[in-house]
Design a protein around this motif. Structure first.
Motif, PDB file in Angstrom:
ATOM      1  N   ASN A  62       1.851   6.743   5.662  1.00 40.74           N
ATOM      2  CA  ASN A  62       0.874   7.284   4.717  1.00 40.74           C
ATOM      3  C   ASN A  62       1.574   8.189   3.705  1.00 40.74           C
ATOM      4  O   ASN A  62       0.927   8.817   2.880  1.00 40.74           O
ATOM      5  CB  ASN A  62      -0.242   8.047   5.448  1.00 40.74           C
ATOM      6  N   ARG A  63       2.888   8.249   3.801  1.00 42.68           N
ATOM      7  CA  ARG A  63       3.694   9.046   2.872  1.00 42.68           C
ATOM      8  C   ARG A  63       3.700   8.338   1.517  1.00 42.68           C
ATOM      9  O   ARG A  63       3.651   7.123   1.445  1.00 42.68           O
ATOM     10  CB  ARG A  63       5.110   9.156   3.437  1.00 42.68           C
ATOM     11  N   GLY A  64       3.778   9.083   0.451  1.00 43.72           N
ATOM     12  CA  GLY A  64       3.810   8.498  -0.891  1.00 43.72           C
ATOM     13  C   GLY A  64       5.018   7.595  -1.088  1.00 43.72           C
ATOM     14  O   GLY A  64       6.064   7.776  -0.460  1.00 43.72           O
ATOM     15  N   TRP A  65       4.868   6.624  -2.001  1.00 41.50           N
ATOM     16  CA  TRP A  65       5.927   5.647  -2.237  1.00 41.50           C
ATOM     17  C   TRP A  65       7.209   6.295  -2.728  1.00 41.50           C
ATOM     18  O   TRP A  65       8.299   5.942  -2.274  1.00 41.50           O
ATOM     19  CB  TRP A  65       5.458   4.589  -3.239  1.00 41.50           C
ATOM     20  N   ALA A  66       7.108   7.227  -3.660  1.00 38.67           N
ATOM     21  CA  ALA A  66       8.314   7.851  -4.225  1.00 38.67           C
ATOM     22  C   ALA A  66       9.064   8.631  -3.155  1.00 38.67           C
ATOM     23  O   ALA A  66      10.286   8.516  -3.030  1.00 38.67           O
ATOM     24  CB  ALA A  66       7.942   8.754  -5.396  1.00 38.67           C
ATOM     25  N   SER A  67       8.347   9.407  -2.387  1.00 39.59           N
ATOM     26  CA  SER A  67       8.972  10.184  -1.314  1.00 39.59           C
ATOM     27  C   SER A  67       9.611   9.278  -0.278  1.00 39.59           C
ATOM     28  O   SER A  67      10.754   9.488   0.146  1.00 39.59           O
ATOM     29  CB  SER A  67       7.924  11.087  -0.647  1.00 39.59           C
ATOM     30  N   SER A  68       8.889   8.245   0.132  1.00 39.62           N
ATOM     31  CA  SER A  68       9.418   7.303   1.121  1.00 39.62           C
ATOM     32  C   SER A  68      10.645   6.577   0.592  1.00 39.62           C
ATOM     33  O   SER A  68      11.625   6.391   1.323  1.00 39.62           O
ATOM     34  CB  SER A  68       8.354   6.268   1.503  1.00 39.62           C
ATOM     35  N   ALA A  69      10.606   6.166  -0.663  1.00 38.41           N
ATOM     36  CA  ALA A  69      11.734   5.430  -1.248  1.00 38.41           C
ATOM     37  C   ALA A  69      12.978   6.314  -1.322  1.00 38.41           C
ATOM     38  O   ALA A  69      14.083   5.858  -1.005  1.00 38.41           O
ATOM     39  CB  ALA A  69      11.366   4.896  -2.628  1.00 38.41           C
TER      40      ALA A  69
END
Length: 128
Positions: A62-69
């Protein structure tokens, strides 16, 4: 049971990413692209498959895409550094190439799985 599902999914995504890397690089080389550029393009494609597969299927973050990437990019970089250090040690010790391959298989995927699960794709606490 969730860990088993995640492990199986992680392995499946890893196989898909590896095939993506090899197929892109092979196709680009066959088309006349410089092999180093072809390898970079293959690795980029593999990162996309690995990131999306692990974010959506394996860990269902559920983490944001930018943070996860960003985080997963660092995990991938860590994996590259560890595998390179293993190769350096094996070469310096004059060991056979199969020792390198065995050590990489035993060390890198488990470390990558744990870092991805516990950090890169770790759930963000509900802000309620």
């Amino acid at each position: 049971m969730a860990w088993l599902r995640e492990l199986l999914s992680f392995g499946t995504v890893g196989i898909a990413a590896t095939l993506t890397h090899v197929l892109i690089a092979w196709a680009m080389i066959r088309a006349g692209t410089d092999p180093y550029l072809a390898n970079l393009l293959g690795a980029t494609g593999a990162f996309g498959v690995s990131f999306l597969g692990n974010a959506r299927l394996t860990f269902r973050t559920n983490r944001g895409w930018a943070s996860s990437a960003r985080r997963y990019g660092l995990v991938s970089l860590f994996s590259l550094v560890v595998s390179s250090l293993i190769l350096l040690c094996v070469e310096r010790l004059g060991l056979a190439l199969w020792v390198y391959l065995l050590l990489v298989v035993l060390v890198v995927p488990p470390a990558t799985f744990l870092l991805a699960k516990l950090w890169a794709f770790a759930a963000v606490p509900d802000a309620r």
